[in-house]
Design a protein around this motif. Structure first.
Motif, PDB file in Angstrom:
ATOM      1  N   MET A   1       2.372  -9.204  20.792  1.00 10.96           N
ATOM      2  CA  MET A   1       1.367  -8.953  19.754  1.00 10.96           C
ATOM      3  C   MET A   1       1.924  -8.016  18.683  1.00 10.96           C
ATOM      4  O   MET A   1       1.705  -8.225  17.497  1.00 10.96           O
ATOM      5  CB  MET A   1       0.094  -8.368  20.380  1.00 10.96           C
ATOM      6  N   ASP A   2       2.665  -6.985  19.094  1.00 12.93           N
ATOM      7  CA  ASP A   2       3.284  -6.077  18.130  1.00 12.93           C
ATOM      8  C   ASP A   2       4.264  -6.825  17.242  1.00 12.93           C
ATOM      9  O   ASP A   2       4.328  -6.590  16.039  1.00 12.93           O
ATOM     10  CB  ASP A   2       4.010  -4.937  18.845  1.00 12.93           C
ATOM     11  N   LEU A   3       5.027  -7.732  17.827  1.00 18.35           N
ATOM     12  CA  LEU A   3       5.981  -8.520  17.061  1.00 18.35           C
ATOM     13  C   LEU A   3       5.259  -9.397  16.046  1.00 18.35           C
ATOM     14  O   LEU A   3       5.676  -9.485  14.884  1.00 18.35           O
ATOM     15  CB  LEU A   3       6.833  -9.383  17.998  1.00 18.35           C
ATOM     16  N   ALA A   4       4.181 -10.034  16.458  1.00 18.38           N
ATOM     17  CA  ALA A   4       3.421 -10.893  15.546  1.00 18.38           C
ATOM     18  C   ALA A   4       2.858 -10.077  14.384  1.00 18.38           C
ATOM     19  O   ALA A   4       2.941 -10.495  13.223  1.00 18.38           O
ATOM     20  CB  ALA A   4       2.297 -11.601  16.299  1.00 18.38           C
ATOM     21  N   VAL A   5       2.307  -8.918  14.683  1.00 13.00           N
ATOM     22  CA  VAL A   5       1.771  -8.060  13.623  1.00 13.00           C
ATOM     23  C   VAL A   5       2.897  -7.606  12.699  1.00 13.00           C
ATOM     24  O   VAL A   5       2.756  -7.602  11.469  1.00 13.00           O
ATOM     25  CB  VAL A   5       1.024  -6.843  14.234  1.00 13.00           C
ATOM     26  N   GLY A   6       4.048  -7.262  13.271  1.00 17.17           N
ATOM     27  CA  GLY A   6       5.188  -6.835  12.458  1.00 17.17           C
ATOM     28  C   GLY A   6       5.671  -7.929  11.527  1.00 17.17           C
ATOM     29  O   GLY A   6       6.025  -7.665  10.373  1.00 17.17           O
ATOM     30  N   ILE A   7       5.688  -9.171  12.000  1.00 16.36           N
ATOM     31  CA  ILE A   7       6.128 -10.285  11.155  1.00 16.36           C
ATOM     32  C   ILE A   7       5.156 -10.495   9.998  1.00 16.36           C
ATOM     33  O   ILE A   7       5.571 -10.673   8.849  1.00 16.36           O
ATOM     34  CB  ILE A   7       6.277 -11.567  11.997  1.00 16.36           C
ATOM     35  N   VAL A   8       3.867 -10.444  10.270  1.00 16.15           N
ATOM     36  CA  VAL A   8       2.869 -10.636   9.217  1.00 16.15           C
ATOM     37  C   VAL A   8       2.962  -9.514   8.185  1.00 16.15           C
ATOM     38  O   VAL A   8       2.968  -9.759   6.968  1.00 16.15           O
ATOM     39  CB  VAL A   8       1.450 -10.733   9.821  1.00 16.15           C
ATOM     40  N   ILE A   9       3.063  -8.274   8.648  1.00 10.79           N
ATOM     41  CA  ILE A   9       3.162  -7.144   7.719  1.00 10.79           C
ATOM     42  C   ILE A   9       4.483  -7.200   6.960  1.00 10.79           C
ATOM     43  O   ILE A   9       4.536  -6.927   5.762  1.00 10.79           O
ATOM     44  CB  ILE A   9       2.991  -5.808   8.467  1.00 10.79           C
ATOM     45  N   GLY A  10       5.563  -7.597   7.631  1.00  7.26           N
ATOM     46  CA  GLY A  10       6.851  -7.728   6.960  1.00  7.26           C
ATOM     47  C   GLY A  10       6.823  -8.771   5.863  1.00  7.26           C
ATOM     48  O   GLY A  10       7.393  -8.568   4.787  1.00  7.26           O
ATOM     49  N   LYS A  11       6.169  -9.885   6.103  1.00 10.83           N
ATOM     50  CA  LYS A  11       6.038 -10.937   5.086  1.00 10.83           C
ATOM     51  C   LYS A  11       5.249 -10.419   3.895  1.00 10.83           C
ATOM     52  O   LYS A  11       5.637 -10.632   2.739  1.00 10.83           O
ATOM     53  CB  LYS A  11       5.365 -12.164   5.699  1.00 10.83           C
ATOM     54  N   ALA A  12       4.160  -9.725   4.161  1.00  5.46           N
ATOM     55  CA  ALA A  12       3.352  -9.177   3.071  1.00  5.46           C
ATOM     56  C   ALA A  12       4.147  -8.136   2.289  1.00  5.46           C
ATOM     57  O   ALA A  12       4.091  -8.088   1.057  1.00  5.46           O
ATOM     58  CB  ALA A  12       2.062  -8.572   3.620  1.00  5.46           C
ATOM     59  N   PHE A  13       4.911  -7.292   2.994  1.00  2.00           N
ATOM     60  CA  PHE A  13       5.741  -6.287   2.328  1.00  2.00           C
ATOM     61  C   PHE A  13       6.810  -6.964   1.479  1.00  2.00           C
ATOM     62  O   PHE A  13       7.082  -6.551   0.350  1.00  2.00           O
ATOM     63  CB  PHE A  13       6.385  -5.365   3.368  1.00  2.00           C
ATOM     64  N   GLY A  14       7.417  -8.028   1.993  1.00  2.00           N
ATOM     65  CA  GLY A  14       8.423  -8.762   1.231  1.00  2.00           C
ATOM     66  C   GLY A  14       7.850  -9.365  -0.039  1.00  2.00           C
ATOM     67  O   GLY A  14       8.479  -9.306  -1.109  1.00  2.00           O
ATOM     68  N   ASP A  15       6.662  -9.943   0.066  1.00  2.00           N
ATOM     69  CA  ASP A  15       6.012 -10.502  -1.124  1.00  2.00           C
ATOM     70  C   ASP A  15       5.693  -9.410  -2.137  1.00  2.00           C
ATOM     71  O   ASP A  15       5.840  -9.606  -3.350  1.00  2.00           O
ATOM     72  CB  ASP A  15       4.726 -11.238  -0.738  1.00  2.00           C
ATOM     73  N   LEU A  16       5.249  -8.257  -1.651  1.00  2.00           N
ATOM     74  CA  LEU A  16       4.936  -7.144  -2.540  1.00  2.00           C
ATOM     75  C   LEU A  16       6.183  -6.655  -3.269  1.00  2.00           C
ATOM     76  O   LEU A  16       6.167  -6.438  -4.482  1.00  2.00           O
ATOM     77  CB  LEU A  16       4.309  -5.997  -1.738  1.00  2.00           C
ATOM     78  N   VAL A  17       7.290  -6.506  -2.548  1.00  2.00           N
ATOM     79  CA  VAL A  17       8.531  -6.051  -3.175  1.00  2.00           C
ATOM     80  C   VAL A  17       9.051  -7.096  -4.145  1.00  2.00           C
ATOM     81  O   VAL A  17       9.524  -6.767  -5.232  1.00  2.00           O
ATOM     82  CB  VAL A  17       9.583  -5.702  -2.099  1.00  2.00           C
ATOM     83  N   GLN A  18       8.953  -8.374  -3.771  1.00  2.00           N
ATOM     84  CA  GLN A  18       9.397  -9.447  -4.678  1.00  2.00           C
ATOM     85  C   GLN A  18       8.604  -9.398  -5.977  1.00  2.00           C
ATOM     86  O   GLN A  18       9.178  -9.513  -7.062  1.00  2.00           O
ATOM     87  CB  GLN A  18       9.228 -10.807  -3.999  1.00  2.00           C
ATOM     88  N   SER A  19       7.307  -9.204  -5.889  1.00  2.00           N
ATOM     89  CA  SER A  19       6.476  -9.097  -7.084  1.00  2.00           C
ATOM     90  C   SER A  19       6.840  -7.855  -7.889  1.00  2.00           C
ATOM     91  O   SER A  19       6.905  -7.892  -9.122  1.00  2.00           O
ATOM     92  CB  SER A  19       4.998  -9.065  -6.709  1.00  2.00           C
ATOM     93  N   PHE A  20       7.080  -6.743  -7.196  1.00  2.00           N
ATOM     94  CA  PHE A  20       7.467  -5.503  -7.884  1.00  2.00           C
ATOM     95  C   PHE A  20       8.747  -5.707  -8.683  1.00  2.00           C
ATOM     96  O   PHE A  20       8.843  -5.326  -9.848  1.00  2.00           O
ATOM     97  CB  PHE A  20       7.639  -4.376  -6.865  1.00  2.00           C
ATOM     98  N   VAL A  21       9.730  -6.349  -8.062  1.00  2.00           N
ATOM     99  CA  VAL A  21      11.020  -6.547  -8.736  1.00  2.00           C
ATOM    100  C   VAL A  21      10.879  -7.529  -9.887  1.00  2.00           C
ATOM    101  O   VAL A  21      11.292  -7.245 -11.015  1.00  2.00           O
ATOM    102  CB  VAL A  21      12.088  -7.027  -7.732  1.00  2.00           C
ATOM    103  N   SER A  22      10.288  -8.685  -9.634  1.00  2.00           N
ATOM    104  CA  SER A  22      10.252  -9.725 -10.665  1.00  2.00           C
ATOM    105  C   SER A  22       9.201  -9.484 -11.738  1.00  2.00           C
ATOM    106  O   SER A  22       9.404  -9.881 -12.886  1.00  2.00           O
ATOM    107  CB  SER A  22      10.045 -11.092 -10.026  1.00  2.00           C
TER     108      SER A  22
END
Length: 151
Positions: free
Chosen positions: A25-46
């Motif tokens: 469950m921790d891994l699943a939550v980490g993957i979801v939060i990591g994806k959201a963080f990646g999208d946020l950083v991608q938007s910040f950069v671009s």
């Protein structure tokens, strides 16, 4: 008649136990939060970081920076396009993510050190008494026992 073999039931139970464990469950939550963080950083950069740099370079969008290499071997085919602007954007994205992870790691390290210091302060072991103190405690106990025997 309505079920499957006994091995399948055990397999289903084992899988259910595995899937409900905290680590999965921790891994699943980490993957979801990591994806959201990646999208946020991608938007910040671009969307926020690179457009001002594009203005400095003559109002160009980094994703549009390309080099066209004409195909001399096959002139009827379209030219090969090297999109170095997209590469620059992804490289900056990598730097921002690496910096963010570095900050998180430093923060976690400092929090652990603070917790260890607090534990060390709370659980200071009592030093072993010296031989002189042990002898004095023995005398005290003997005198106490002798006084209690008289009363």
């Amino acid at each position: 008649m309505g079920g499957c073999c006994s091995g399948c039931g055990k397999f289903c139970k084992d899988f259910k136990d595995f899937a409900i464990q905290g680590n999965v469950m921790d891994l699943a939550v980490g993957i979801v939060i990591g994806k959201a963080f990646g999208d946020l950083v991608q938007s910040f950069v671009s969307d926020l970081l690179l457009p001002p740099f594009g203005l400095l370079f003559g109002g160009v969008a980094f994703t549009n920076l390309t080099v066209k290499m004409h195909n001399f071997a096959y002139p009827n085919n379209p030219p090969v396009v090297l999109r170095y602007g997209a590469f620059i954007q992804h490289f900056i994205y990598l730097l921002v993510v690496a910096f963010g992870l570095f900050c998180v790691i430093v923060l976690v390290k400092r929090l652990r050190e603070m917790r260890e210091q607090q534990k060390a302060q709370e659980y200071t072991p009592v030093p072993e008494p010296s031989e002189e103190i042990k002898v004095l405690m023995e005398i005290r106990d003997l005198l106490g026992a002798k006084t209690e025997a008289r009363v």
